[in-house]
Design a protein around this motif. Structure first.
Motif, PDB file in Angstrom:
ATOM      1  N   ARG A  32       4.565   0.242  10.266  1.00 50.73           N
ATOM      2  CA  ARG A  32       5.702   0.458   9.370  1.00 50.73           C
ATOM      3  C   ARG A  32       6.813  -0.513   9.751  1.00 50.73           C
ATOM      4  O   ARG A  32       6.769  -1.165  10.809  1.00 50.73           O
ATOM      5  CB  ARG A  32       6.228   1.892   9.473  1.00 50.73           C
ATOM      6  N   ARG A  37       2.551  -6.324   3.298  1.00 49.56           N
ATOM      7  CA  ARG A  37       2.708  -4.956   3.795  1.00 49.56           C
ATOM      8  C   ARG A  37       3.747  -4.182   2.991  1.00 49.56           C
ATOM      9  O   ARG A  37       4.247  -3.169   3.442  1.00 49.56           O
ATOM     10  CB  ARG A  37       3.134  -4.974   5.259  1.00 49.56           C
ATOM     11  N   GLY A  38       4.115  -4.638   1.846  1.00 46.52           N
ATOM     12  CA  GLY A  38       5.148  -3.985   1.065  1.00 46.52           C
ATOM     13  C   GLY A  38       6.517  -4.495   1.455  1.00 46.52           C
ATOM     14  O   GLY A  38       6.641  -5.529   2.122  1.00 46.52           O
ATOM     15  N   SER A  39       7.530  -3.770   1.082  1.00 50.78           N
ATOM     16  CA  SER A  39       8.905  -4.195   1.356  1.00 50.78           C
ATOM     17  C   SER A  39       9.606  -3.195   2.260  1.00 50.78           C
ATOM     18  O   SER A  39       9.325  -1.994   2.208  1.00 50.78           O
ATOM     19  CB  SER A  39       9.687  -4.318   0.044  1.00 50.78           C
TER      20      SER A  39
END
Length: 257
Positions: free
Chosen positions: A25, A8-10
């Motif tokens: 998020r 999910r990204g950083s």
């Protein structure tokens, strides 16, 4: 909800590494120094074996189980002491027909004498009342600058026009003057009281009591600096407001001062 590391990204630097599935998020809370997760999501720390449980007062947030009793004493959702002017359901009206104090008698069962006496009482009670209400839209000079401000949109202009008319009618009825206490029910941000205060800028001994049950942001009554006007705000439902008890307490505090 899940911790970071699932493609999910950083997370944002120096922010909690907990991914909130419902919001899609990462959590935006700031963790303690040396930690990856904030206090709410601290159970994700591998070295943290303390258990967090839902707060019994408000399950929307959690608390460490071993600190529950300490938390309950300061939780924002705890029941707070009721102010002196809070009287349960004092303005709620009668809840049950059985509570009606007097027996209701149909008019058709009244004698001629009783009916005549009733008519006399009704005429006496309604004497002096303006039974034919007329629409009277007025304005007041205190709001002229705001009414002519092109920066105000349609919604703001509508409210300003309403407030100007209220002030205009108050002035016509000689309600704007010294030694008055103005009570605004459902005050919201307190804009109406603000304009009354502006209209009375050279008047002494003026008090404002703003009643609003909800927590209100961007209140304007706290910004008044004029010494001759006093603003009080009560956060209570009108259903439970005993105005006489508040005014009595205010009077007693003035005597003690």
């Amino acid at each position: 909800m899940a911790a970071a590391g699932s493609g999910r990204g950083s997370p944002v630097p120096r922010r909690c590494a907990y991914f909130v599935e419902r919001k899609k998020r990462f959590c935006k809370m700031i963790p303690a120094s040396g930690r990856r997760f904030c206090g709410e999501h601290g159970q994700q720390e591998e070295e943290n074996d303390r258990k967090r449980i839902p707060c019994p007062l408000d399950p929307k947030h959690t608390v460490y189980e071993d600190q529950l009793q300490k938390h309950l004493k300061k939780c924002n959702s705890r029941e707070k002491p009721k102010p002196v002017y809070f009287v349960q359901d004092i303005n709620a009206g009668l809840k049950d027909v059985a509570e009606i104090p007097e027996k209701q008698v149909p008019i058709s069962s009244l004698s001629k004498e009783e009916l005549e006496n009733l008519i006399i009482k009704l005429k006496k009670a309604s004497n002096g009342l303006e039974l034919c209400l007329k629409e009277r839209i007025l304005s007041h000079q205190a709001l002229q600058e705001a009414l002519n401000d092109p920066k105000n949109g349609e919604s703001a202009f509508k409210h300003l026009k309403q407030q100007a008319s209220i002030l205009g009618n108050m002035e016509k009825l000689h309600l704007l003057g010294p030694g008055r206490c103005f009570v605004e029910f459902g005050a919201g941000r307190g804009k109406l009281s603000h304009w009354v205060d502006v209209a009375l800028q050279n008047v002494e001994n003026v008090q404002f009591l703003l009643v609003e049950r909800a927590t209100t942001r961007f209140k304007v009554d706290g910004k008044h600096k004029r010494r001759d006007s006093i603003f009080e705000r009560l956060q209570v439902d009108i259903q439970h407001l005993c105005l006489s008890k508040f005014l009595l307490g205010l009077h007693n505090s003035e005597i003690e001062a």
